[in-house]
Design an enzyme around this catalytic site. Structure first.
Site: not given
Ligand code: NAD
Length: 485
Positions: A185, A237, A239, A258, A292, A389
């Protein structure tokens, strides 16, 4: 506003209206139950739609993945490797169209979008070169104990919006190389490049091996809760990572998380500010800070603090910011309206706390989610910009007097993704790097990732790791076989 002609040509060639992108379920291109709009962050306007998968379609995708898994797992590793290598060729053949989609949906400049596609292909090639052989743990008069690794079954992958392909393709490769099948997804903000890739990949893989369903957060939750999925690989994220962990608890799924980072870089007193300014700037501002493992807190020895602020500010003022199709642009917009608001709110907080702005500090006066590259000093470690962040083109530069203090402040974060230490005496800098509570600590570089070296976060930056044989094993069940002599 006039958009660059290349953007119009990309849209004309992609023909997203006549040939809308589809879900991939059981080898078929399928329309969703409805469609949702995808917004170009450079214009803040929708430019295409993506299919919204229903929960019934998610069930179909999981059922297809489950049916396909035993036959896929029965193929020898080398055969799965060959199939996956064909996907690298597909990425490279389709590079330009995928790059256009990434620039349109994510905002990054076209040359960087091309890099992303090429990097996804290169990571794939390096990953599939790996192997997870059977290990002999003991062999003696009593018998032989071997450690095997078996696939888990169906993997669910959930990805974010900052790197739509480079954070998606490796999950597919980890899962499929190790004999699992997968349901992916992508982020609802950036679903198109991944959907195109998955749709084209169907011709190269057995039906049901790679399924992709796009949709919102509820679809992600349903994936994490699904009883027929054995593992979730999530990038996003912290959260949301916590929610994924809670949703997965019902069926005790394996998890690779991640998550976010608030990476610190430490500039030691013997560093050369001119030599390090450009690499520091790149590591903080690449992808407009939406990485990230970007540098998000820069601790500089007090002797060099002024010079480093100045060198970074010069670059922040000079760098070309604009729409990703405009030639010469180095930094694009922030990817979405919500993130744009978050970053501006963090800047307001910094202003209220009396921060000194060396460059930037505000949104650009144009359409789209642009923020001027910002360099700030004079903030305490508990200010929002330092403690959270920001995930935007904004860097706080903090001053320290002794190295122990810098290490202590760098480690005083719930996150621990990566970190770096900068100085002329490399062994001394490496000793400081070894004290950082992170998954990867580098000397005189940052943003470093190699598909054959494990990558994962310490503390609340994640769980498990990806890449290398160690990352592949997180997609497998350790299986001890113990036979008497
Ligand atoms: P996000 O957590 O808002 O969303 C990520 C994904 O999770 C999306 O596909 C979203 O639809 C899905 N999602 C949202 N709520 C959900 C739930 N309750 N259950 C399951 N899936 C759900 O993250 P974002 O805003 O898209 O991305 C930015 C974040 O990602 C930043 O915090 C960044 O640091 C992190 N990030 C981490 C890495 C790493 O490798 N550590 C790499 C890139 C980004």
């Amino acid at each position: 506003m006039e958009h660059h002609p290349m953007r119009a040509e990309a849209l004309r060639t992609l023909r997203l209206d006549d040939t809308p992108l589809m879900l991939s379920i059981d080898g078929q291109a399928r329309e969703g139950e409805s469609r949702f709009e995808v917004i170009d962050p450079a214009t803040a306007q929708p430019f295409a739609t993506a299919p919204e998968a229903s929960l019934a379609q998610l069930d179909e995708a999981v059922a297809a993945a489950r049916r396909a898994q035993p036959a896929w797992a029965a193929r020898p590793w080398a055969e799965r490797r060959q199939k996956l290598l064909a996907l690298a060729d597909l990425l490279l053949q389709d590079l330009e169209s995928l790059a256009w989609l990434i620039t349109l949906e994510q905002g990054k400049p076209l040359p960087r979008a091309r890099d992303e596609v090429a990097r996804a292909a290169a990571q794939l090639q390096r990953l599939v070169a790996l192997d997870v052989p059977v290990e002999t743990l003991r062999e003696d008069a009593q018998g032989r104990v071997e450690l095997h690794h078996r696939p888990l079954g169906v993997v669910g992958a959930i990805t974010p919006w900052n790197m739509p392909l480079v954070l998606c393709v490796p999950k597919i490769v980890h899962a499929l190389l190790t004999g699992n099948t997968i349901v992916v997804k992508p982020s609802p903000y950036t679903p198109l490049s991944a959907l195109r890739f998955a749709q084209r990949a169907q011709a190269l893989l057995p039906a049901g091996t790679l399924n992709m369903v796009s949709g919102g957060n509820d679809l992600g939750r349903a994936l994490a809760e699904h009883p027929d999925i054995q593992k979730i690989s999530f990038t996003g994220s912290a959260a949301t990572g916590r929610k994924v962990m809670a949703s997965s608890a019902g069926t005790l799924k394996r998890l690779t998380l991640e998550l976010g980072g608030n990476d610190a870089a430490i500039v030691l007193p013997d560093a050369d500010p001119e030599a390090i300014a450009q690499p520091l700037f790149n590591a903080a501002f690449a992808n407009s800070g939406q990485i990230c493992m970007a540098i998000k807190r820069l601790y500089v020895h007090e002797r060099l603090h002024g010079a480093v602020c100045e060198a970074l500010a010069q670059r922040a003022k000079a760098v070309a910011v604009g729409g990703g199709f405009e030639p010469g642009v180095v930094l694009g917009p922030v990817q979405n309206a919500a993130q744009h608001r978050i970053v501006l709110g963090i800047l307001d907080d910094a202003r209220e706390r009396g921060a000194r702005f060396h460059a930037g500090g505000q949104a650009l006066d144009r359409e789209g989610y642009f923020i001027a590259p910002t360099v700030v000093s004079g903030l305490a470690d508990d200010s929002r910009l330092v403690a959270e962040e920001p995930f935007g083109p904004v860097l706080p530069v903090l001053s320290f007097t002794d190295v122990d203090e810098a290490v202590q402040r760098a480690n005083a974060s719930p996150y621990g993704l990566t970190g770096s230490v900068w100085g002329r005496d490399v062994p001394a800098a490496a000793r400081v790097a070894a004290r950082l509570e992170v998954g990867t600590a580098s000397v005189n570089q940052h943003l470093w990732l190699d598909a054959q070296i494990p990558f994962g976060g310490a503390k609340q930056s994640g769980l498990g790791s990806e890449y290398a044989a160690q990352g592949l094993k997180h997609y497998m069940q350790a299986h001890v076989v113990n036979a008497p002599a």
